[in-house]
Design a protein around this motif. Structure first.
Motif, PDB file in Angstrom:
ATOM      1  N   SER A 112       0.823  -1.203   0.000  1.00  0.00           N
ATOM      2  CA  SER A 112       0.000   0.000   0.000  1.00  0.00           C
ATOM      3  C   SER A 112       0.862   1.259   0.000  1.00  0.00           C
ATOM      4  CB  SER A 112      -0.903   0.000   1.220  1.00  0.00           C
ATOM      5  OG  SER A 112      -0.131   0.198   2.385  1.00  0.00           O
ATOM      6  N   LYS A 113       0.263   2.347  -0.443  1.00  0.00           N
ATOM      7  CA  LYS A 113       0.950   3.634  -0.404  1.00  0.00           C
ATOM      8  C   LYS A 113       1.326   3.986   1.021  1.00  0.00           C
ATOM      9  CE  LYS A 113      -1.134   5.716  -4.467  1.00  0.00           C
ATOM     10  NZ  LYS A 113      -1.948   6.821  -4.986  1.00  0.00           N
ATOM     11  N   GLU A 114       0.429   3.676   1.968  1.00  0.00           N
ATOM     12  CA  GLU A 114       0.697   3.996   3.364  1.00  0.00           C
ATOM     13  C   GLU A 114       1.930   3.260   3.879  1.00  0.00           C
ATOM     14  OE1 GLU A 114      -2.346   2.999   2.227  1.00  0.00           O
ATOM     15  OE2 GLU A 114      -3.416   4.893   2.362  1.00  0.00           O
ATOM     16  N   SER A 115       2.100   2.004   3.493  1.00  0.00           N
ATOM     17  CA  SER A 115       3.270   1.259   3.962  1.00  0.00           C
ATOM     18  C   SER A 115       4.557   1.800   3.338  1.00  0.00           C
ATOM     19  CB  SER A 115       3.111  -0.235   3.706  1.00  0.00           C
ATOM     20  OG  SER A 115       3.034  -0.513   2.331  1.00  0.00           O
ATOM     21  N   HIS A 116       4.490   2.259   2.092  1.00  0.00           N
ATOM     22  CA  HIS A 116       5.675   2.856   1.457  1.00  0.00           C
ATOM     23  C   HIS A 116       6.033   4.176   2.132  1.00  0.00           C
ATOM     24  CE1 HIS A 116       4.474   0.462  -2.332  1.00  0.00           C
ATOM     25  NE2 HIS A 116       5.357  -0.209  -1.633  1.00  0.00           N
ATOM     26  N   ILE A 117       5.030   4.964   2.449  1.00  0.00           N
ATOM     27  CA  ILE A 117       5.273   6.234   3.136  1.00  0.00           C
ATOM     28  C   ILE A 117       5.859   5.975   4.517  1.00  0.00           C
ATOM     29  CG2 ILE A 117       4.127   8.242   4.174  1.00  0.00           C
ATOM     30  CD1 ILE A 117       2.210   8.129   1.692  1.00  0.00           C
ATOM     31  N   ARG A 118       5.331   4.996   5.215  1.00  0.00           N
ATOM     32  CA  ARG A 118       5.843   4.635   6.543  1.00  0.00           C
ATOM     33  C   ARG A 118       7.300   4.175   6.452  1.00  0.00           C
ATOM     34  NH1 ARG A 118       1.629   2.587   8.297  1.00  0.00           N
ATOM     35  NH2 ARG A 118       1.804   0.574   7.275  1.00  0.00           N
ATOM     36  N   LEU A 119       7.615   3.382   5.454  1.00  0.00           N
ATOM     37  CA  LEU A 119       8.980   2.898   5.252  1.00  0.00           C
ATOM     38  C   LEU A 119       9.940   4.072   5.032  1.00  0.00           C
ATOM     39  CD1 LEU A 119      10.778   0.384   4.903  1.00  0.00           C
ATOM     40  CD2 LEU A 119      10.210   0.448   2.477  1.00  0.00           C
ATOM     41  N   ALA A 120       9.540   5.025   4.186  1.00  0.00           N
ATOM     42  CA  ALA A 120      10.378   6.208   3.941  1.00  0.00           C
ATOM     43  C   ALA A 120      10.510   7.042   5.209  1.00  0.00           C
ATOM     44  CB  ALA A 120       9.795   7.039   2.803  1.00  0.00           C
ATOM     45  N   ALA A 121       9.425   7.221   5.950  1.00  0.00           N
ATOM     46  CA  ALA A 121       9.459   8.020   7.180  1.00  0.00           C
ATOM     47  C   ALA A 121      10.382   7.393   8.222  1.00  0.00           C
ATOM     48  CB  ALA A 121       8.053   8.183   7.739  1.00  0.00           C
ATOM     49  N   GLU A 122      10.327   6.078   8.360  1.00  0.00           N
ATOM     50  CA  GLU A 122      11.195   5.386   9.329  1.00  0.00           C
ATOM     51  C   GLU A 122      12.654   5.497   8.918  1.00  0.00           C
ATOM     52  OE1 GLU A 122       9.516   1.466   9.376  1.00  0.00           O
ATOM     53  OE2 GLU A 122       7.767   2.104  10.531  1.00  0.00           O
ATOM     54  N   GLY A 123      12.932   5.316   7.626  1.00  0.00           N
ATOM     55  CA  GLY A 123      14.303   5.452   7.129  1.00  0.00           C
ATOM     56  C   GLY A 123      14.824   6.864   7.320  1.00  0.00           C
ATOM     57  N   ALA A 124      13.976   7.857   7.074  1.00  0.00           N
ATOM     58  CA  ALA A 124      14.370   9.252   7.237  1.00  0.00           C
ATOM     59  C   ALA A 124      14.703   9.552   8.695  1.00  0.00           C
ATOM     60  CB  ALA A 124      13.256  10.169   6.745  1.00  0.00           C
ATOM     61  N   LYS A 125      13.889   9.077   9.596  1.00  0.00           N
ATOM     62  CA  LYS A 125      14.119   9.314  11.021  1.00  0.00           C
ATOM     63  C   LYS A 125      15.463   8.727  11.464  1.00  0.00           C
ATOM     64  CE  LYS A 125      11.797   8.729  15.510  1.00  0.00           C
ATOM     65  NZ  LYS A 125      12.870   8.261  16.339  1.00  0.00           N
ATOM     66  N   ARG A 126      15.722   7.475  11.076  1.00  0.00           N
ATOM     67  CA  ARG A 126      17.006   6.843  11.425  1.00  0.00           C
ATOM     68  C   ARG A 126      18.179   7.613  10.821  1.00  0.00           C
ATOM     69  NH1 ARG A 126      14.022   2.250  10.391  1.00  0.00           N
ATOM     70  NH2 ARG A 126      14.943   2.010   8.339  1.00  0.00           N
ATOM     71  N   PHE A 127      18.017   8.037   9.564  1.00  0.00           N
ATOM     72  CA  PHE A 127      19.092   8.763   8.898  1.00  0.00           C
ATOM     73  C   PHE A 127      19.379  10.090   9.598  1.00  0.00           C
ATOM     74  CE2 PHE A 127      20.653  11.858   5.859  1.00  0.00           C
ATOM     75  CZ  PHE A 127      21.772  11.211   5.373  1.00  0.00           C
ATOM     76  N   VAL A 128      18.363  10.893   9.835  1.00  0.00           N
ATOM     77  CA  VAL A 128      18.532  12.201  10.478  1.00  0.00           C
ATOM     78  C   VAL A 128      19.154  12.039  11.865  1.00  0.00           C
ATOM     79  CG1 VAL A 128      17.255  14.160  11.472  1.00  0.00           C
ATOM     80  CG2 VAL A 128      16.754  13.389   9.146  1.00  0.00           C
ATOM     81  N   GLU A 129      18.749  10.999  12.590  1.00  0.00           N
ATOM     82  CA  GLU A 129      19.257  10.780  13.952  1.00  0.00           C
ATOM     83  C   GLU A 129      20.707  10.306  13.986  1.00  0.00           C
ATOM     84  OE1 GLU A 129      16.366   8.112  15.649  1.00  0.00           O
ATOM     85  OE2 GLU A 129      15.023   9.769  16.190  1.00  0.00           O
ATOM     86  N   THR A 130      21.260   9.890  12.850  1.00  0.00           N
ATOM     87  CA  THR A 130      22.661   9.472  12.823  1.00  0.00           C
ATOM     88  C   THR A 130      23.549  10.422  12.014  1.00  0.00           C
ATOM     89  OG1 THR A 130      22.230   7.964  10.970  1.00  0.00           O
ATOM     90  CG2 THR A 130      22.161   7.026  13.195  1.00  0.00           C
ATOM     91  N   TYR A 131      23.036  10.951  10.899  1.00  0.00           N
ATOM     92  CA  TYR A 131      23.860  11.789  10.016  1.00  0.00           C
ATOM     93  C   TYR A 131      24.224  13.124  10.661  1.00  0.00           C
ATOM     94  CZ  TYR A 131      25.421  14.328   5.880  1.00  0.00           C
ATOM     95  OH  TYR A 131      26.160  15.054   4.985  1.00  0.00           O
TER      96      TYR A 131
END
Length: 138
Positions: free
Chosen positions: A7-26
């Motif tokens: 679903s679109k919602e699961s793709h958006i959630r996947l991107a949001a989770e990846g973004a959060k992890r990235f911002v919190e480390t980069y």
């Protein structure tokens, strides 16, 4: 993880989770662990920092090591999924804004940054920078 038929919602959630992890480390690496910066980049990354092209993640790490100490304060970010792979992961666009202070300057400057992040093939929950555009703002 979502697959290409998810679903679109699961793709958006996947991107949001990846973004959060990235911002919190980069951004902590920019602030205090510059030796780790090259590890955030895909080998063929395209980087433009404040209008200046930089050849690779290693070149960016070397460039950034020569700069004064910095403190990046991320105020907002947003991620949108782009391309999905057969393993259920996806590349995504990440837009970040905030303020930064360099060296002993008291003045903080605004910044805006856009990334395209791609999943690592053997570790699809980890993302590398494929494209980066950074700009200081008024």
């Amino acid at each position: 993880m979502a697959n290409s038929n998810g679903s679109k919602e699961s793709h958006i959630r996947l991107a949001a989770e990846g973004a959060k992890r990235f911002v919190e480390t980069y951004y902590p690496a920019l602030n205090s662990d510059r030796t780790a910066l090259a590890s955030f980049y895909h080998p063929a990354a395209s980087i433009v920092w404040n209008g200046n092209p930089i050849a690779s993640g290693e070149a960016f790490a070397a460039f950034f090591a020569s700069m004064p100490d910095s403190h990046y304060d991320v105020q907002s970010y947003d991620a949108q999924p782009m391309q999905f792979d057969v393993k259920g992961s996806c590349s995504f666009v990440l837009i970040v804004s905030g303020s930064v202070k360099y060296g002993e300057l008291k003045e903080q400057r605004g910044f805006s940054e856009t990334f395209v992040l791609k999943p690592v093939e053997v570790q699809p929950t980890r993302y590398l920078i494929s494209t980066q555009g950074f700009r200081l703002v008024v």
